[in-house]
Every structure is written in structure tokens, then in C-alpha cells.
Design an enzyme around this catalytic site. Structure first.
Site, mmCIF file in Angstrom:
data_model
loop_
_atom_site.group_PDB
_atom_site.id
_atom_site.type_symbol
_atom_site.label_atom_id
_atom_site.label_comp_id
_atom_site.label_asym_id
_atom_site.label_seq_id
_atom_site.Cartn_x
_atom_site.Cartn_y
_atom_site.Cartn_z
ATOM 1 N N GLU A 1 0.707 -1.166 -0.098
ATOM 2 C CA GLU A 1 -0.189 -0.004 -0.003
ATOM 3 C C GLU A 1 0.855 1.254 0.008
ATOM 4 O O GLU A 1 0.671 2.043 0.951
ATOM 5 C CB GLU A 1 -1.125 -0.089 1.204
ATOM 6 C CG GLU A 1 -1.989 -1.134 1.183
ATOM 7 C CD GLU A 1 -3.193 -0.918 2.306
ATOM 8 O OE1 GLU A 1 -2.821 -0.192 2.998
ATOM 9 O OE2 GLU A 1 -4.061 -1.753 2.010
ATOM 10 N N GLU B 1 -5.455 -8.429 -0.499
ATOM 11 C CA GLU B 1 -6.360 -7.981 0.702
ATOM 12 C C GLU B 1 -7.546 -7.735 0.448
ATOM 13 O O GLU B 1 -7.914 -6.954 -0.687
ATOM 14 C CB GLU B 1 -5.841 -6.722 1.402
ATOM 15 C CG GLU B 1 -4.441 -6.804 2.161
ATOM 16 C CD GLU B 1 -4.131 -5.702 3.102
ATOM 17 O OE1 GLU B 1 -4.715 -4.827 3.491
ATOM 18 O OE2 GLU B 1 -2.795 -5.404 3.236
#
Length: 514
Positions: A173, A292
Site C-alpha cells: 500500500e 487484501e
């Protein structure tokens, strides 16, 4: 009663599911590791400290690959802290979750746990505060047989044979402002490129996933992929994407429609990856690592809230308690992944135990299944094989979904949401499995399926997950309040199958064919 018609033909397929599609995620976050998969002294723990009751539930859940050690945690993690004699490992402050990290569980323990759970390890490297050298050293430590400093260090730690970790993630991320070592696309791309080169020079057999934008509502989405893939395209195999579905506005219809935005997100990332290929006139196709995904919104916290709690070890944070309604949305996400098996080759449910997880534990006590446990277990058990390209005709509705993921707060109109969301998988042993979600909150759906080129069909298993109370949960004291029940009313005449699906229900029908 609503009606839906489905056409499926054994000869028309999307792709075979990759075994890695059924993955999960373990991060040093809250009680996921400590008190989750690892708890020395627990009545069920083995001599390595692995909880036996959790291992049994993990095997029942059926994940195939586990991502580790983060997540946000990895962007500040020095992997060297988690190897060697446990009593000599440093205790660190974890700036991702404002916890104290004892480092008593690390890379080698994780690989051993994966062997005990019969899953493949997926490792992420720190590209937040570190770079290619540390990443390449970790590959050498894990995968080189011996005769070098890092591989011999592993052997001195008691792991003579290399771990042979094949799948690696280049950070986490990195476009999120909350991330330790947050970078722009222009800054991340060169770091990821050099790490990829060095890691693959150490072990040419590894597979690499580069960070895509971490959410569809991020302001960087799209331009991030364009920039990063232009720099890394020739050196990576996958691009990652993340999605957490929410019901902040308590709008059940919109919540149940939200998995359709996963479909859009996947299609958009595929387009961005293929655009990078087109600019190179390349026939290479990057695959997607959806590493995710889950339902998550009740236990989100900001850093200011975390700081107030001091620096505890393994605090009970992000312990989302999942409802029946959450399980329906989760099942819709499972269907979205199956229906994109041609490009989504790996995916990781985030996470595995306690922190936004299908398995909950009491430290020192019991372990139990959350409501979302069941759709994942069904997908993993019955979703192996050839995903069919089915045609669904169903009544539909329009709604608007709210997504505050990232710095933007966006609303997304979703038009023409079919009440029936469905996937079909033809198994290797002459079987076919149907995954059907009835998103109508009030009405049954009568599903009529025209099954072509399957030969004689017979029902092997049929079950549904539903509850009169959409807010029903499973708890330590009532661990089976929500659980699969037999699905009645499935009939077959020739090549025609008929099933009646209850309102707001997740349904699986497993058939023998041929």
C-alpha cells in the site's frame, strides 16, 4: 417470488482457478499472531507454540497460501529482528499499529507454521524504510541452499534446508499516506524495480507482485498503476489490489451490491495492466494478486486513537465481529473472485485470526468460526476447477454505495444490480458446483438452470447460509448460531435444474455430472 434463469455450458469457460486464489493473510497486527496462530502455553499448543485448535480450523477453512508479515507492519519491519535465538531478538515499537513487537515469532517460525497448516508461504518485503539490498538478503536467507553469509546464517539458526519461498510482494500500500515510508508513484517505481532485479538475481525462480494503488477510491488510482507499471512491467508478474467492503450507512441493499464494485475494480486494473503491455507492444500479461480483501468497517481507527492506548503487546484491535449480513456480502466477493479466475491468480482474505478474521480466539481459551468462515470454506472446497462463463437473467435494482477508504469519501452509483449473483465451477472429477447469492432481502428466487453438455446431473450436497436476523453473530458462548443448513427444494429433470433460494441467503449446490 422472483425468478431467474441461468444458462451454463460445460464447453464455455472463463479459466481454471489457480490454487493461490484461495489465500489468506497473517500480519503482526493485534492478536493475529500472538494469541492467534501462536500461543506457547495454550492447552492445545505444540512444542513450537502453534495453537492446535487454530490449526484445525485453518485446515477446515482451506486457505492455500498465506501472506506475511504485513500489511502496514512490513513497511517498518527489519526482518533480521525476527530470526535467530528468540531470547536475543530485539523488542521494537511498531509504528504501524502502535504496539510493542517482541519478535518472538518471525520468518522461520512462519514457514514452519505454513508447513503445519499445509499452505504455501507468501512473503512481503519492506520497501517503506528499506530497499532492494535488505529484500535480496531476505531472499538469500530463505532460498539459497548454503555457502553464503545469509544462507549460512539460516542454517546456523537451525533451518538446514532452504525454505524455497516462491511468491514475494514488493512492499504494501505504498500510495497510502498512512503507510510508513509512503511514496509517490515516481518514487516507488524505481525502488520496486531495483528490489525486483536484485531479488531475482538471487533466485530467478521467484514470482513478484508490485503494489498497485491500494483502493479504487484513492486519488492516485489509475495514474499510480500507469507510472509504476511503466517502470516495473518487465520485472514483475503480478500487480496487487486491495478492497474492504463496508456498510457505514446501514444500507443493506447497497452493501449487498458492493461486491459488484470488486468486479469493476478488477476489470479496471486489468485494463491498466494491459495498457502498459500495449505501450510496449508486448504479449506479456500481468496477473492480479488481490492480496487484501474482506468486509471491514466497524473497527477502523486512526493513529490518534492508537497512540492514546500506549504500546501494548498484541492488543485486541480490529476484532470485527461479523454478522449474517456480512457473510452474504463476503460470499458475493467470493463469487467476484471466481468469475475473474482468468486474471486474478492469487488472492488473500485479510486476515486469518482475530483481526478482521474468519477465526476468533480467546487467549488461553476457545477458538470459533465467524460467519464469514463458511463462504470462504465453501469456495475453497468446491471452487477448484474450471469456472464456467454463465449467462444469468435476473431482476435487478439500482443503488448507491459509499466508500471512505483512503483520503477521499466517494459515492458510487451501481446500476442494474442482479438479485442473483452467481458463479459455477466444473471440478476435475466430473462435478459442478454452483455458488448462488440471493440479494433480495424479502423475496425468494426460483432459479432455473439450463445445464448443457454435462450429461446426467445429480445433487451430491446442497446447503444454505441464512438467518432470520441479519445481525446474528457467532460468539464464544454461541459459536454455531449462524451455520450452514441443508438447502431443500433442489430438483433436476434432464438438463434442467431448479432451486428455490431463501431471501438474503448464500447457497451452494454441488453436483455430480456425466
Amino acid at each position: 417470488m422472483r425468478k431467474a434463469r441461468v444458462l451454463m455450458d460445460r464447453d464455455f469457460a472463463i479459466a481454471r482457478t489457480d490454487p493461490r486464489l484461495f489465500g489468506a493473510f497473517v500480519e503482526h497486527l493485534g492478536r493475529c499472531v500472538y494469541g492467534g496462530i501462536y500461543e506457547p502455553g495454550h492447552p492445545t499448543a505444540d512444542d513450537k507454540g502453534f495453537r492446535g485448535d487454530v490449526l484445525a480450523l485453518v485446515k477446515e477453512l482451506g486457505p492455500t497460501i498465506i501472506r506475511y508479515p504485513g500489511g502496514n507492519f512490513v513497511s517498518g519491519y527489519n526482518w533480521e529482528d525476527g530470526v535467530g535465538p528468540a531470547e536475543k531478538r530485539p523488542v521494537r515499537l511498531d509504528l504501524a499499529w502502535f504496539s510493542t513487537e517482541p519478535n518472538s515469532f518471525g520468518t522461520n517460525e512462519f514457514v514452519d507454521w505454513c508447513k503445519a497448516a499445509d499452505v504455501e508461504p507468501m512473503l512481503a518485503v519492506n520497501l517503506g524504510t528499506r530497499g532492494g539490498e535488505a529484500a535480496a538478503n531476505l531472499v538469500e536467507y530463505c532460498n539459497h541452499p548454503g555457502g553464503s553469509a545469509w544462507s549460512d546464517l539460516r542454517r546456523s539458526h537451525g533451518w538446514e534446508k532452504p525454505h524455497g519461498v516462491r511468491f514475494w510482494c514488493l512492499g504494501n500500500e505504498m500510495d497510502g499516506p498512512w503507510q510508513i515510508g509512503h511514496k509517490s508513484a515516481a518514487a516507488y517505481g524505481p525502488v520496486a524495480l531495483e528490489a525486483a532485479k536484485m531479488m531475482r538475481w538471487v533466485d530467478p525462480k521467484i514470482e513478484l507482485a508490485v503494489c498497485g494503488s491500494c483502493g479504487r477510491s484513492m486519488p492516485t488510482f489509475g495514474t499510480w498503476e500507469d507510472t509504476v507499471l511503466d517502470q516495473t512491467f518487465d520485472h514483475v508478474d503480478y500487480v496487487s489490489l486491495h478492497t474492504y467492503l463496508n456498510n457505514y450507512r446501514r444500507d443493506s441493499a447497497a452493501f449487498l451490491a458492493s461486491p459488484d464494485l470488486m468486479d469493476r475494480f478488477i476489470d479496471e486494473v486489468v485494463a491498466l495492466a494491459d495498457a502498459a503491455a500495449a505501450r510496449r507492444r508486448s504479449d506479456k500479461r500481468l496477473m492480479l494478486n488481490f492480496d487484501e480483501w474482506n468486509v471491514w468497517y466497524r473497527t477502523r481507527r486512526n493513529r490518534a486513537d492508537r497512540v492514546k492506548e500506549g504500546w501494548p503487546v498484541a492488543p485486541p484491535i480490529l476484532e470485527e465481529i461479523y454478522t449474517m449480513e456480512d457473510a452474504l456480502v463476503f460470499g458475493g466477493a467470493c463469487i467476484s473472485l471466481l468469475n475473474h479466475a482468468d486474471r486474478v491468480k492469487a488472492a488473500c482474505l485479510a486476515q486469518l485470526v482475530n483481526a478482521i478474521a474468519p477465526i476468533m480466539t480467546e487467549t488461553g481459551g476457545a477458538a470459533w468460526r465467524q460467519t464469514i468462515f463458511f463462504p470462504f470454506a465453501h469456495m475453497s472446497r468446491f471452487g477448484r476447477g474450471k469456472v464456467l462463463r454463465i449467462q444469468v437473467e435476473s431482476d435487478a435494482y439500482d443503488t448507491t454505495y459509499y466508500d471512505p477508504r483512503g483520503p477521499l469519501e466517494l459515492t458510487f452509483p451501481i446500476a442494474n444490480v442482479p438479485y442473483l449473483k452467481m458463479a459455477a465451477v466444473a471440478g476435475e472429477a466430473g462435478t459442478v458446483s454452483l455458488f448462488m447469492l440471493n440479494r433480495d432481502l424479502n423475496q425468494e428466487i426460483e432459479v432455473s438452470i439450463d445445464a448443457r453438455n454435462f450429461g446426467e446431473l445429480a445433487v451430491v450436497d446442497a446447503f444454505q447460509l441464512r438467518h432470520d436476523d441479519l445481525q446474528a453473530t457467532n460468539t464464544r458462548d454461541a459459536p454455531a448460531r449462524v451455520k450452514p443448513q441443508p438447502l431443500r427444494g433442489v430438483s433436476i429433470v434432464g438438463a434442467q435444474l431448479r432451486a428455490v433460494l431463501a431471501p438474503a441467503s448464500w447457497n451452494v449446490v454441488h453436483l455430480s455430472a456425466g
